[in-house]
Motif scaffolding. Structure first.
Motif, PDB file in Angstrom:
ATOM      1  N   UNK A   1      48.561  53.879   7.223  1.00 12.92           N
ATOM      2  CA  UNK A   1      48.904  54.158   5.837  1.00 12.92           C
ATOM      3  C   UNK A   1      48.017  53.322   4.837  1.00 12.92           C
ATOM      4  N   UNK A   2      47.622  51.959   5.263  1.00 12.25           N
ATOM      5  CA  UNK A   2      46.984  51.239   4.513  1.00 12.25           C
ATOM      6  C   UNK A   2      45.504  51.738   4.256  1.00 12.25           C
ATOM      7  N   UNK A   3      44.883  52.248   5.403  1.00 13.50           N
ATOM      8  CA  UNK A   3      43.780  52.744   5.133  1.00 13.50           C
ATOM      9  C   UNK A   3      43.500  54.189   4.448  1.00 13.50           C
ATOM     10  N   UNK A   4      44.759  54.890   4.715  1.00  9.78           N
ATOM     11  CA  UNK A   4      44.811  56.081   3.712  1.00  9.78           C
ATOM     12  C   UNK A   4      44.919  55.715   2.089  1.00  9.78           C
TER      13      UNK A   4
ATOM     14  N   UNK B   1      41.932  56.978  -0.477  1.00  9.60           N
ATOM     15  CA  UNK B   1      42.332  57.648  -1.542  1.00  9.60           C
ATOM     16  C   UNK B   1      42.863  56.891  -2.866  1.00  9.60           C
ATOM     17  N   UNK B   2      42.278  55.855  -3.009  1.00  7.75           N
ATOM     18  CA  UNK B   2      42.594  54.810  -4.378  1.00  7.75           C
ATOM     19  C   UNK B   2      43.976  54.968  -4.767  1.00  7.75           C
ATOM     20  N   UNK B   3      45.020  54.826  -3.837  1.00  4.91           N
ATOM     21  CA  UNK B   3      46.220  54.684  -4.188  1.00  4.91           C
ATOM     22  C   UNK B   3      46.742  53.193  -4.606  1.00  4.91           C
ATOM     23  N   UNK B   4      45.958  52.242  -4.391  1.00  3.97           N
ATOM     24  CA  UNK B   4      45.966  50.712  -4.679  1.00  3.97           C
ATOM     25  C   UNK B   4      47.416  50.502  -3.881  1.00  3.97           C
ATOM     26  N   UNK B   5      48.150  49.388  -4.190  1.00  2.12           N
ATOM     27  CA  UNK B   5      49.250  48.816  -3.411  1.00  2.12           C
ATOM     28  C   UNK B   5      50.548  49.848  -3.577  1.00  2.12           C
ATOM     29  N   UNK B   6      51.266  49.866  -2.602  1.00  3.72           N
ATOM     30  CA  UNK B   6      52.757  50.501  -3.033  1.00  3.72           C
ATOM     31  C   UNK B   6      53.530  49.890  -4.074  1.00  3.72           C
ATOM     32  N   UNK B   7      54.207  50.591  -4.971  1.00 11.38           N
ATOM     33  CA  UNK B   7      54.754  49.872  -6.010  1.00 11.38           C
ATOM     34  C   UNK B   7      56.444  49.847  -5.847  1.00 11.38           C
ATOM     35  N   UNK B   8      56.675  50.308  -4.794  1.00 11.97           N
ATOM     36  CA  UNK B   8      58.365  50.333  -4.389  1.00 11.97           C
ATOM     37  C   UNK B   8      58.144  51.054  -2.724  1.00 11.97           C
ATOM     38  N   UNK B   9      59.540  50.717  -2.119  1.00 15.67           N
ATOM     39  CA  UNK B   9      59.450  51.250  -0.941  1.00 15.67           C
ATOM     40  C   UNK B   9      60.886  50.828  -0.420  1.00 15.67           C
TER      41      UNK B   9
END
Ligand SMILES: *[C@@H]1O[C@H](CO)[C@@H](O)[C@H](O)[C@H]1NC(C)=O
Ligand SMILES: *[C@@H]1O[C@H](CO)[C@@H](O)[C@H](O)[C@H]1NC(C)=O
Ligand SMILES: *[C@@H]1O[C@H](CO)[C@@H](O)[C@H](O)[C@H]1NC(C)=O
Length: 224
Positions: free
Chosen positions: A193-196, A200-208
């Motif tokens: 998921x980090x490579x993905x 795809x330029x998602x940056x860091x997760x903002x919640x989870x």
């Protein structure tokens, strides 16, 4: 063998009683992620800005809300899950989001040679209504590129972690070709998921948030 299994199952159940309601603070979720070693295992930076509320609808019954680290019986995780954002004090109304869910413990937490298993990737999540309130339900405007896959840890395995992450969706995301529909179960294995997110330029997760699910066999042992 049975004793070890029974112990694992009881251990998982005792965890469940610690987490009954949805999370109320990002600090609580961050601490739960760190305790469960999720940032290091997924190679992510996890500094939640708000709460990701996940709910599992149940046929003919009340939906099951998730708090970070809750243990759920597999039977309650058929989904597809519903998502909402809690404690949001700064997201733009027009913002779109990408949500991903992965299992880093496949086939077992001791042997992660198949991990991560991709359990969900969906984009174009938007607020259902523009109203600012404590909890704002999300809806998806497009079909998930990787639809919800119900947790199914193999018999004999220790419980698995199933981790949900939400990202701000960058422009052009839906043109990504890293994750494409179809391909069967094998296509869901060895996901990163980090490579993905990077590709795809998602940056860091903002919640989870995350759930813990044991193999079905565990439930039958518990009911003895
Ligand atoms: C780890 O899991 C894989 C996939 O199920 C299996 O082929 C392999 O033999 C396992 N390795 C060990 C050391 O158990
Ligand atoms: C939203 O996602 C669900 C499955 O999770 C899917 O059945 C539905 O068609 C999607 N909605 C739209 C508008 O594509
Ligand atoms: C995405 O693909 C569509 C159709 O191929 C194209 O019209 C659009 O410009 C692309 N958008 C971006 C941001 O690359």
């Amino acid at each position: 063998m049975l004793n070890t299994k029974l112990f694992t199952c009881l251990f998982a159940v005792s965890f469940a009683s610690l987490a009954v309601a949805q999370d109320r603070s990002t600090a609580q979720v961050k601490a739960a992620f760190e305790k469960a070693k999720i940032p290091q295992d997924l190679h992510i930076k996890f500094n939640p800005e708000f709460l990701l509320d996940v709910t599992f609808p149940q046929p003919g019954g009340q939906s099951v809300p998730v708090s970070a680290g809750i243990v759920l019986p597999r039977s309650e995780t058929a989904g597809p899950p519903q998502f909402a954002i809690g404690n949001d004090f700064g997201l733009e109304i027009g913002q779109r989001f990408v949500i991903a869910a992965v299992d880093p413990d496949a086939p077992t937490p001791q042997n992660t040679s198949l991990a991560q298993i991709r359990h969900f990737v969906g984009s174009d999540f938007v607020f259902k209504s523009g109203k600012i309130s404590v909890e704002r339900p999300l809806k998806n405007l497009t079909v998930p590129v990787s639809p919800w896959l119900q947790p199914s840890p193999p018999a004999g395995s220790d419980p698995h972690r199933y981790i949900f992450l939400i990202y701000r969706q960058p422009k052009g995301f839906d043109n990504q070709t890293v994750v494409t529909p179809g391909g069967g179960d094998a296509a869901l294995e060895h996901f990163d998921v980090a490579a993905f997110a990077k590709e795809t330029n998602l940056g860091n997760p903002i919640a989870g948030t995350f759930i813990i699910v044991s193999p079905d066999a565990c439930e039958s042992i518990i009911t003895i």
